[in-house]
Design an enzyme around this catalytic site. Sequence first.
Site, PDB file in Angstrom:
ATOM      1  N   LYS A   1     -13.607  -0.323   5.475  1.00  0.00           N
ATOM      2  CA  LYS A   1     -14.191  -1.020   4.324  1.00  0.00           C
ATOM      3  C   LYS A   1     -15.319  -1.950   4.756  1.00  0.00           C
ATOM      4  O   LYS A   1     -16.409  -1.891   4.211  1.00  0.00           O
ATOM      5  CB  LYS A   1     -13.129  -1.834   3.582  1.00  0.00           C
ATOM      6  CG  LYS A   1     -11.753  -1.239   3.582  1.00  0.00           C
ATOM      7  CD  LYS A   1     -11.586  -0.104   2.598  1.00  0.00           C
ATOM      8  CE  LYS A   1     -10.210   0.515   2.810  1.00  0.00           C
ATOM      9  NZ  LYS A   1      -9.811   1.472   1.831  1.00  0.00           N
TER      10      LYS A   1
ATOM     11  N   TRP B   1       0.857  -1.194   0.000  1.00  0.00           N
ATOM     12  CA  TRP B   1       0.000   0.000   0.000  1.00  0.00           C
ATOM     13  C   TRP B   1       0.894   1.245   0.000  1.00  0.00           C
ATOM     14  O   TRP B   1       1.848   1.319   0.776  1.00  0.00           O
ATOM     15  CB  TRP B   1      -0.893  -0.029   1.242  1.00  0.00           C
ATOM     16  CG  TRP B   1      -1.814   1.137   1.376  1.00  0.00           C
ATOM     17  CD1 TRP B   1      -2.603   1.677   0.400  1.00  0.00           C
ATOM     18  CD2 TRP B   1      -2.057   1.900   2.565  1.00  0.00           C
ATOM     19  NE1 TRP B   1      -3.327   2.730   0.908  1.00  0.00           N
ATOM     20  CE2 TRP B   1      -3.006   2.891   2.230  1.00  0.00           C
ATOM     21  CE3 TRP B   1      -1.579   1.847   3.877  1.00  0.00           C
ATOM     22  CZ2 TRP B   1      -3.478   3.816   3.150  1.00  0.00           C
ATOM     23  CZ3 TRP B   1      -2.045   2.760   4.792  1.00  0.00           C
ATOM     24  CH2 TRP B   1      -2.992   3.731   4.432  1.00  0.00           C
TER      25      TRP B   1
ATOM     26  N   ASP C   1      -1.356  -6.258   8.746  1.00  0.00           N
ATOM     27  CA  ASP C   1      -2.301  -5.188   8.403  1.00  0.00           C
ATOM     28  C   ASP C   1      -3.564  -5.855   7.862  1.00  0.00           C
ATOM     29  O   ASP C   1      -3.525  -6.555   6.850  1.00  0.00           O
ATOM     30  CB  ASP C   1      -1.664  -4.279   7.335  1.00  0.00           C
ATOM     31  CG  ASP C   1      -2.541  -3.060   7.038  1.00  0.00           C
ATOM     32  OD1 ASP C   1      -3.637  -2.952   7.623  1.00  0.00           O
ATOM     33  OD2 ASP C   1      -2.113  -2.215   6.215  1.00  0.00           O
TER      34      ASP C   1
END
Length: 395
Positions: free
Chosen positions: A245, A129, A210
């Site tokens: 999300k 990311w 993560d």
Amino acid sequence: MFGRLKALPADPILGLSIKYRADENPLKIDLGVGVYKNEAGDTTILNCVKKAEKFRLENELTKTYIGGTGSAAFNERMTSLIFGDHKVLNENRARTVSTPGGTGALRVAGEFIARCKSGAKIWLSNPTWANHKGTFSESGLDIQEYPYYDYENKTLDFDGMLNALKQVSPDDFVLLHACCHNPSGMDLSKEQWQQVVQVAKDVGFTPLIDMAYQGFGDGLEEDAYGVRLMAETVDNMILCSSCSKNFGLYRERIGACTVIGETPATADIALSVVLGVARTIYSMPPAHGAAVVETILGSEELTQEWYTELAEMRNRINGNRKVIVDKLIEKGVTRDFSFIANQKGMFSFLGITPEQVQQLQDEYSVYMVGSSRMSIAGISPTNVDYLAESIAKVL
Ligand code: LMR
């Protein structure tokens, strides 16, 4: 004084949203930032969230400071969601604090790592990311990379990954994506997780996992496989999670940072350091998103509704993966894009050049990250023809 500053470039992901909003082409398509969109292209609020917010509005009693750990109920329910009925919970070795989003959790983790060892090495997947590097650099960590995605063959470079991880030092930290790897969409299989966990155990490095997309890959339980196995096997671990999300709470900024210690006493010490770090960055986490999540997870009925809404999001994204692959074939594209259908989560690399990405943006108003990372959730029945035609043209 401010004249001494040099302007920074726009964020590679968030900057795209600004450009997209300013684009007046009615055919424009946003495949940039990782945000779920329904078939109409809207990011609506989940029904379970609406209900939990109503409940909160009617029942909230105070706006006094919540304290550094945030809501205890949120922390406990999130920890159970992630770990299930896990030995680290039964052994009282996990400590969770609420954080401002997943990025807040990562920022806290970065500072926490720096307290464990100043300038510690942290190994990130190549690619990872876009914000990982910046976030950990802020804590003075030494950023290193291990191979991950094989751009040529559109697969996982698992041998490269494993060999690199075998070489790291026991003092190092290794960042792993729990599921729905961002940006590649390439996840580890169960067998591969088992091997990575074994290497973590043998080498003795500290994993930082993560988990920003639990429930967007194969399901809530399935997506937690690697996290749970790692936590079962190693003595120390850090887990950063996000409700952006899976609960669609993006702007409420709610996530969590969990530290697992070898014993309850070391976990307590680790928690005290996490709290000290958080105090100097943002003092206390925001409360609203946490209250929503704890209300949903505390109610059988709302939890069921959330499962259904989450499955709907997951299934639509997975469906889109197949739809775009088929559409490209229909539009006469001969290059093989079938890999997109086998990947997981919000993203895949299309695998085109930065120049072609720019051309898609300039000539067709199709927005994706420069690396050709596409947010698959931005594909819809109304834009998929235009999208596939545009891709066919730049190819
Ligand atoms: C993304 O990768 O698009 C999301 O995680 C949003 C962000 O903050 O970058």
